[in-house]
Design a protein around this motif. Structure first.
Motif, PDB file in Angstrom:
ATOM      1  N   TYR A 100      10.656  31.976  -4.881  1.00 49.27           N
ATOM      2  CA  TYR A 100       9.801  31.263  -5.819  1.00 49.27           C
ATOM      3  C   TYR A 100       9.468  29.900  -5.226  1.00 49.27           C
ATOM      4  CZ  TYR A 100      14.146  28.834  -7.056  1.00 49.27           C
ATOM      5  OH  TYR A 100      15.323  28.100  -7.003  1.00 49.27           O
ATOM      6  N   GLN A 101       8.479  29.241  -5.779  1.00 48.03           N
ATOM      7  CA  GLN A 101       8.056  27.941  -5.253  1.00 48.03           C
ATOM      8  C   GLN A 101       8.456  26.820  -6.208  1.00 48.03           C
ATOM      9  OE1 GLN A 101       3.829  28.231  -4.437  1.00 48.03           O
ATOM     10  NE2 GLN A 101       4.209  28.984  -2.361  1.00 48.03           N
ATOM     11  N   GLU A 102       8.819  25.695  -5.602  1.00 50.12           N
ATOM     12  CA  GLU A 102       9.159  24.520  -6.392  1.00 50.12           C
ATOM     13  C   GLU A 102       8.532  23.298  -5.729  1.00 50.12           C
ATOM     14  OE1 GLU A 102      12.967  23.153  -9.031  1.00 50.12           O
ATOM     15  OE2 GLU A 102      13.373  24.009  -7.054  1.00 50.12           O
ATOM     16  N   GLU A 103       7.962  22.421  -6.530  1.00 54.01           N
ATOM     17  CA  GLU A 103       7.260  21.252  -6.011  1.00 54.01           C
ATOM     18  C   GLU A 103       8.101  19.984  -6.171  1.00 54.01           C
ATOM     19  OE1 GLU A 103       3.156  20.700  -6.922  1.00 54.01           O
ATOM     20  OE2 GLU A 103       2.860  22.827  -7.388  1.00 54.01           O
ATOM     21  N   PHE A 104       7.972  19.123  -5.164  1.00 48.39           N
ATOM     22  CA  PHE A 104       8.682  17.841  -5.174  1.00 48.39           C
ATOM     23  C   PHE A 104       7.710  16.748  -4.734  1.00 48.39           C
ATOM     24  CE2 PHE A 104      11.784  21.144  -4.482  1.00 48.39           C
ATOM     25  CZ  PHE A 104      12.856  20.785  -5.294  1.00 48.39           C
ATOM     26  N   GLU A 105       7.953  15.555  -5.224  1.00 49.92           N
ATOM     27  CA  GLU A 105       7.133  14.408  -4.846  1.00 49.92           C
ATOM     28  C   GLU A 105       8.031  13.244  -4.469  1.00 49.92           C
ATOM     29  OE1 GLU A 105       2.938  13.471  -6.609  1.00 49.92           O
ATOM     30  OE2 GLU A 105       4.427  12.230  -7.682  1.00 49.92           O
ATOM     31  N   LEU A 106       7.724  12.632  -3.333  1.00 49.73           N
ATOM     32  CA  LEU A 106       8.543  11.533  -2.824  1.00 49.73           C
ATOM     33  C   LEU A 106       7.674  10.310  -2.577  1.00 49.73           C
ATOM     34  CD1 LEU A 106      10.568  13.442  -0.072  1.00 49.73           C
ATOM     35  CD2 LEU A 106      11.323  12.958  -2.399  1.00 49.73           C
ATOM     36  N   ASP A 107       8.306   9.161  -2.594  1.00 47.45           N
ATOM     37  CA  ASP A 107       7.627   7.946  -2.170  1.00 47.45           C
ATOM     38  C   ASP A 107       7.434   7.988  -0.658  1.00 47.45           C
ATOM     39  OD1 ASP A 107       7.531   6.852  -4.735  1.00 47.45           O
ATOM     40  OD2 ASP A 107       9.526   5.959  -4.528  1.00 47.45           O
ATOM     41  N   TYR A 108       6.255   7.603  -0.227  1.00 47.63           N
ATOM     42  CA  TYR A 108       5.957   7.613   1.209  1.00 47.63           C
ATOM     43  C   TYR A 108       6.717   6.506   1.937  1.00 47.63           C
ATOM     44  CZ  TYR A 108       3.396   6.727   5.530  1.00 47.63           C
ATOM     45  OH  TYR A 108       3.056   6.505   6.837  1.00 47.63           O
ATOM     46  N   MET A 134       0.828  -1.200   0.000  1.00 46.50           N
ATOM     47  CA  MET A 134       0.000   0.000   0.000  1.00 46.50           C
ATOM     48  C   MET A 134       0.862   1.248   0.000  1.00 46.50           C
ATOM     49  SD  MET A 134      -3.321   0.688   0.117  1.00 46.50           S
ATOM     50  CE  MET A 134      -4.356   2.098   0.398  1.00 46.50           C
ATOM     51  N   SER A 135       1.866   1.267   0.893  1.00 45.52           N
ATOM     52  CA  SER A 135       2.727   2.441   1.007  1.00 45.52           C
ATOM     53  C   SER A 135       3.641   2.602  -0.195  1.00 45.52           C
ATOM     54  CB  SER A 135       3.556   2.365   2.300  1.00 45.52           C
ATOM     55  OG  SER A 135       4.417   1.249   2.261  1.00 45.52           O
ATOM     56  N   GLU A 136       3.779   1.515  -0.984  1.00 48.82           N
ATOM     57  CA  GLU A 136       4.676   1.580  -2.131  1.00 48.82           C
ATOM     58  C   GLU A 136       4.152   2.556  -3.190  1.00 48.82           C
ATOM     59  OE1 GLU A 136       5.176  -2.345  -3.594  1.00 48.82           O
ATOM     60  OE2 GLU A 136       6.240  -3.065  -1.818  1.00 48.82           O
ATOM     61  N   ASN A 137       2.818   2.703  -3.288  1.00 44.03           N
ATOM     62  CA  ASN A 137       2.231   3.573  -4.293  1.00 44.03           C
ATOM     63  C   ASN A 137       1.882   4.952  -3.743  1.00 44.03           C
ATOM     64  OD1 ASN A 137       2.289   1.421  -6.150  1.00 44.03           O
ATOM     65  ND2 ASN A 137       0.354   0.633  -5.316  1.00 44.03           N
TER      66      ASN A 137
END
Length: 254
Positions: A22-30, A1-4
């Motif tokens: 300025y703003q910058e967005e990042f996305e990480l695996d939980y 579940m946490s993998e996705n």
């Protein structure tokens, strides 16, 4: 579940003190038990934003990672706090990270807290013993007094209370809640009270107690739960007595 599962961050960045933010967005695996610091370290290891573009690593301050040093303060989802104890599971997403604006920004989330340290110097938040010879054991404090003094000593100069205080800003020279509380702490010490009058005179001047608006934001935001407003109230009483001592003391010398 946490993998996705993903965690998204919107980080306010600034390349230099003079540059525009300025703003910058990042996305990480939980990951379970992830805090903001561990997320920032992950971004630093692989600085690629949500658009897939390589970018510069995020800059921020940290040291102890256990809410003792106070270095990792930043504004998280609109509230100033310690990023080492900010758990991702307890934060609303996207998680917004900003630098504290009470202090000058050095770069990204890193700020210059010299204003606070200069205020501590101003109020002599120390006990002036030069250490050239052994003074022997210091005087003992009554247990009841020691207990509340210990609560004040928990201050880690994180700057959160200054960031939360509406009266600490670029248009004011107010020293803020943390230095004021340290005045109460060192004036209560059996040795530190030798400079009691000097400290009280300092906070009676510009940037001192008179600049406090009693918003009580400081005591609500303090990570250590220090009774800052109690200290400010006690200092108001002490400075009132000091004012009378100054007035009547001048008559005694005549």
């Amino acid at each position: 579940m946490s993998e996705n599962k993903k965690v998204r961050f919107i980080i306010t960045r600034q390349d230099s003190p003079e540059a525009a933010p300025y703003q910058e967005e990042f996305e990480l695996d939980y990951r379970p038990n992830m805090n903001v610091i561990s997320a920032l370290m992950e971004i630093r290891r692989n600085p690629v934003n949500v658009k897939g573009q390589a970018t510069t690593p995020i800059t921020w301050d940290m040291n102890c990672l256990e809410e003792v040093c106070g270095a990792c303060s930043m504004v998280i989802n609109g509230k100033p706090r310690q990023s080492c104890t900010a758990l991702v599971d307890k934060l609303e997403q996207p998680i917004r990270l900003e630098p504290m604006r009470t202090f000058p920004v050095v770069r990204d989330l890193q700020v210059d807290r010299s204003r606070m340290f200069d205020s501590l110097k101003k109020v002599k938040a120390w006990i002036p013993i030069d250490g050239t010879y052994d003074l022997g054991p210091g005087p003992r404090m009554p247990e009841k007094k020691r207990q509340w003094a210990y609560e004040l000593s928990k201050c880690m100069t994180c700057g959160v209370c200054l960031e939360a205080c509406p009266n600490v800003n670029s248009k004011s020279d107010f020293i803020g809640p943390a230095p004021l509380s340290q005045v109460r702490l060192f004036n209560a010490h059996p040795t530190g009270e030798m400079n009691r009058d000097e400290r009280l005179e300092t906070i009676m001047g510009d940037g001192g107690l008179a600049n406090c608006g009693n918003s009580q934001n400081c005591v609500q935001s303090c990570p250590k739960g220090i009774p800052l407003t109690t200290s400010i109230a006690a200092l108001n009483r002490d400075t009132t007595f000091q004012m009378f001592r100054n007035f009547f003391g001048s008559d005694k010398t005549v």
